[in-house]
Design a protein around this motif. Structure first.
Motif, mmCIF file in Angstrom:
data_model
loop_
_atom_site.group_PDB
_atom_site.id
_atom_site.type_symbol
_atom_site.label_atom_id
_atom_site.label_comp_id
_atom_site.label_asym_id
_atom_site.label_seq_id
_atom_site.Cartn_x
_atom_site.Cartn_y
_atom_site.Cartn_z
ATOM 1 N N LEU A 32 -3.479 -0.988 -11.392
ATOM 2 C CA LEU A 32 -4.530 -1.709 -12.087
ATOM 3 C C LEU A 32 -4.900 -2.906 -11.230
ATOM 4 O O LEU A 32 -4.046 -3.733 -10.900
ATOM 5 N N VAL A 33 -6.158 -3.000 -10.849
ATOM 6 C CA VAL A 33 -6.663 -4.124 -10.068
ATOM 7 C C VAL A 33 -7.318 -5.096 -11.035
ATOM 8 O O VAL A 33 -8.347 -4.784 -11.641
ATOM 9 N N SER A 34 -6.726 -6.270 -11.187
ATOM 10 C CA SER A 34 -7.186 -7.222 -12.192
ATOM 11 C C SER A 34 -7.823 -8.443 -11.544
ATOM 12 O O SER A 34 -7.339 -8.941 -10.527
ATOM 13 N N GLY A 35 -8.916 -8.929 -12.178
ATOM 14 C CA GLY A 35 -9.525 -10.181 -11.762
ATOM 15 C C GLY A 35 -10.780 -10.014 -10.927
ATOM 16 O O GLY A 35 -11.139 -8.916 -10.490
ATOM 17 N N GLY A 36 -11.442 -11.155 -10.698
ATOM 18 C CA GLY A 36 -12.605 -11.186 -9.820
ATOM 19 C C GLY A 36 -13.905 -10.810 -10.505
ATOM 20 O O GLY A 36 -13.957 -10.472 -11.686
ATOM 21 N N ASP A 37 -14.976 -10.873 -9.729
ATOM 22 C CA ASP A 37 -16.316 -10.558 -10.219
ATOM 23 C C ASP A 37 -16.632 -9.087 -10.004
ATOM 24 O O ASP A 37 -16.430 -8.548 -8.901
ATOM 25 N N SER A 78 -7.640 9.303 -13.174
ATOM 26 C CA SER A 78 -6.695 10.397 -12.960
ATOM 27 C C SER A 78 -5.677 10.404 -14.091
ATOM 28 O O SER A 78 -5.555 9.429 -14.843
ATOM 29 N N ASP A 79 -4.928 11.483 -14.226
ATOM 30 C CA ASP A 79 -3.917 11.585 -15.277
ATOM 31 C C ASP A 79 -2.592 10.953 -14.882
ATOM 32 O O ASP A 79 -1.692 10.845 -15.719
ATOM 33 N N SER A 80 -2.474 10.527 -13.657
ATOM 34 C CA SER A 80 -1.207 9.973 -13.188
ATOM 35 C C SER A 80 -0.928 8.622 -13.836
ATOM 36 O O SER A 80 -1.860 7.888 -14.201
ATOM 37 N N PRO A 81 0.329 8.268 -13.979
ATOM 38 C CA PRO A 81 0.673 6.979 -14.596
ATOM 39 C C PRO A 81 0.424 5.817 -13.647
ATOM 40 O O PRO A 81 0.318 5.991 -12.430
ATOM 41 N N PHE A 82 0.343 4.620 -14.215
ATOM 42 C CA PHE A 82 0.203 3.414 -13.403
ATOM 43 C C PHE A 82 1.537 3.090 -12.734
ATOM 44 O O PHE A 82 2.595 3.152 -13.366
ATOM 45 N N TYR A 135 -7.748 -2.325 1.694
ATOM 46 C CA TYR A 135 -6.346 -2.474 2.082
ATOM 47 C C TYR A 135 -5.669 -1.125 2.245
ATOM 48 O O TYR A 135 -4.661 -1.018 2.954
ATOM 49 N N GLY A 136 -6.185 -0.101 1.544
ATOM 50 C CA GLY A 136 -5.602 1.231 1.653
ATOM 51 C C GLY A 136 -5.016 1.795 0.381
ATOM 52 O O GLY A 136 -4.440 2.893 0.388
ATOM 53 N N PHE A 137 -5.153 1.073 -0.763
ATOM 54 C CA PHE A 137 -4.655 1.617 -2.020
ATOM 55 C C PHE A 137 -5.477 2.846 -2.408
ATOM 56 O O PHE A 137 -6.700 2.836 -2.330
ATOM 57 N N LYS A 138 -4.795 3.881 -2.863
ATOM 58 C CA LYS A 138 -5.442 5.176 -3.054
ATOM 59 C C LYS A 138 -6.128 5.333 -4.410
ATOM 60 O O LYS A 138 -7.186 5.950 -4.517
ATOM 61 N N ASP A 139 -5.529 4.811 -5.463
ATOM 62 C CA ASP A 139 -6.056 5.021 -6.817
ATOM 63 C C ASP A 139 -6.155 3.659 -7.495
ATOM 64 O O ASP A 139 -5.187 3.157 -8.056
ATOM 65 N N CYS A 140 -7.347 3.060 -7.451
ATOM 66 C CA CYS A 140 -7.563 1.703 -7.948
ATOM 67 C C CYS A 140 -8.357 1.739 -9.246
ATOM 68 O O CYS A 140 -9.499 2.196 -9.272
ATOM 69 N N VAL A 158 0.824 -1.218 0.000
ATOM 70 C CA VAL A 158 0.000 0.000 0.000
ATOM 71 C C VAL A 158 0.854 1.261 0.000
ATOM 72 O O VAL A 158 0.534 2.241 -0.699
ATOM 73 N N ASN A 159 1.930 1.259 0.754
ATOM 74 C CA ASN A 159 2.786 2.447 0.832
ATOM 75 C C ASN A 159 3.829 2.502 -0.270
ATOM 76 O O ASN A 159 4.633 3.446 -0.316
ATOM 77 N N THR A 160 3.814 1.516 -1.159
ATOM 78 C CA THR A 160 4.790 1.474 -2.250
ATOM 79 C C THR A 160 4.212 2.017 -3.548
ATOM 80 O O THR A 160 4.913 2.690 -4.315
ATOM 81 N N TYR A 161 2.928 1.735 -3.807
ATOM 82 C CA TYR A 161 2.305 2.122 -5.075
ATOM 83 C C TYR A 161 1.040 2.937 -4.828
ATOM 84 O O TYR A 161 0.253 2.626 -3.935
ATOM 85 N N ASP A 162 0.849 3.983 -5.658
ATOM 86 C CA ASP A 162 -0.354 4.808 -5.568
ATOM 87 C C ASP A 162 -1.420 4.330 -6.562
ATOM 88 O O ASP A 162 -2.465 3.837 -6.177
ATOM 89 N N LYS A 163 -1.136 4.458 -7.852
ATOM 90 C CA LYS A 163 -2.121 4.080 -8.861
ATOM 91 C C LYS A 163 -1.830 2.666 -9.343
ATOM 92 O O LYS A 163 -0.739 2.370 -9.838
#
Length: 374
Positions: free
Chosen positions: A133-138, A185-189, A149-154, A126-131
């Motif tokens: 891509l969340v992949s998978g699931g329903d 957002s305009d920020s990169p992944f 979990y605390g990820f800011k930009d999913c 969580v403290n390593t990455y901001d934006k």
């Protein structure tokens, strides 16, 4: 003169002999086996030196149906205060949601402090990455997990497809799916996190490869040398898993294999990825620490557990991982593993048993034998 503890040990030995002698197919007999153990070992601190880690699919449940011996095994451990946790390569829901469902299915109260699913260790990122891509699931479930979990930009695939459907014109998103798309957002992944098995492999693969070969994570761009510019994490490597169908089904490990092949064919270089979940060391280290914390909070044990029995149905993940970490491994025949399957040296268990109840009884009997040697 036989000491009280030795006498109690002999009582446990007799009870285990009785447990083994009862017909395994009779459900009433299973209850009698548990009662006999209870009547002769009630004063022993059985859980002081050992604990269990159980896989779920193919061990305690198959699909949405509980395995009866799984219910029996967990109640037996609960009654005798023997610590256990659940360690699964499954996921796609929050820990709270999954625990609530399992508690209903198995008829026993399970704490979140006893439960690790494949993507639980993603919390450490969580403290390593901001934006990401969340992949998978329903639907939007994995995004919700990442947010808890605390990820800011999913970001999920539907967000990108809603912005421009030609990204993957063969997508299967419905109008209702498009309505849950979120603005970008305009920020990169910063990273790609595969939380669970994707439901639309083609769409997910295209978007993932686009991000991995982008210019510093900027979606819609391509770096001229097709270098990998964004890290990717897979939450488990299970090629196969077990549900109600009589043959094993492909899992996230199959999707990972396809991404690796596509990336290699497209770029000419191997994909660099981080894989967690069983059988990888990171997950077992996390689980061992997690288990000791649970033992301390629930039972007051201050010393680390001496022995852990990993009970699983998948030799390539449950057994291989447990062996590599130094746990004792017990393989059951109610899931992926089928009688006669080839097992390489790293995937051979301490013992192969019919089901999870037999695994628990085997471990308790072994612990009793160890206690008699002291």
């Amino acid at each position: 003169m036989i000491s009280a503890s030795a006498a109690m040990g002999f009582g446990l030995a007799r009870s285990l002999w009785a447990l083994r002698s009862v017909a395994k197919s009779d459900a009433c007999s299973l209850i009698l086996r548990r009662r006999h153990l209870s009547s002769t070992s009630g004063h022993l601190d059985l859980g002081k030196n050992f604990a269990f880690a159980f896989d779920i699919d193919g061990v305690l449940v198959r699909g949405s149906k509980a395995i009866e011996e799984g219910k029996q095994a967990l109640r037996l451990l609960q009654e005798h205060k023997i610590p256990w946790i659940l360690l699964t390569n499954g996921g796609g829901k929050t820990e709270a949601e999954r625990v609530a469902g399992l508690s209903r299915e198995l008829g026993i109260k399970i704490s979140e402090d006893q439960f690790i699913q494949s993507h639980t260790p993603f919390k450490r990122l969580v403290n390593t990455y901001d934006k990401v891509l969340v992949s998978g699931g329903d639907g939007d479930k994995c995004r919700h997990v990442a947010q808890t979990y605390g990820f800011k930009d999913c970001v999920t695939s539907v967000d990108l497809i809603a912005l421009n459907p030609t990204i993957w014109p063969f997508h299967r998103f419905t109008a209702a799916d498009m309505k849950r798309a979120q603005s970008l957002s305009d920020s990169p992944f910063d990273a790609v996190l595969v939380f669970n098995d994707p439901r639309d492999w083609g769409c997910e693969a295209q978007i993932i490869i686009d991000i991995l070969t982008s210019q510093a994570g900027k979606f819609g761009t391509k770096n001229p040398t097709l270098d990998q510019t964004v890290p990717i994490y897979f939450s488990n490597n299970d090629l196969l898993w077990a549900n109600e169908y009589h043959l094993p089904r492909f899992g996230q490990g199959a999707f990972r294999t396809s991404i690796e092949k596509l990336f290699l064919d497209y770029t000419g270089t191997p994909l660099e990825s981080t894989i967690i979940g069983k059988p990888f060391l990171f997950t077992y280290e996390y689980a061992h620490s997690f288990l000791n914390e649970w033992r301390k909070s629930a039972f007051g044990y201050t010393e680390d557990v001496q022995r852990v029995y990993m009970v699983g149905d998948n030799p390539a993940s449950d057994i291989r991982g447990g062996n590599s970490y130094g746990w004792s491994t017990l393989l059951v025949k109610t899931g992926v593993y089928q009688e006669g399957d080839h097992l390489d040296a790293k995937s051979k268990p301490r013992a192969t048993v019919a089901n999870v109840l037999e695994a628990v009884l085997y471990a308790i009997e072994h612990e009793h034998e160890l206690s008699l040697r002291k």
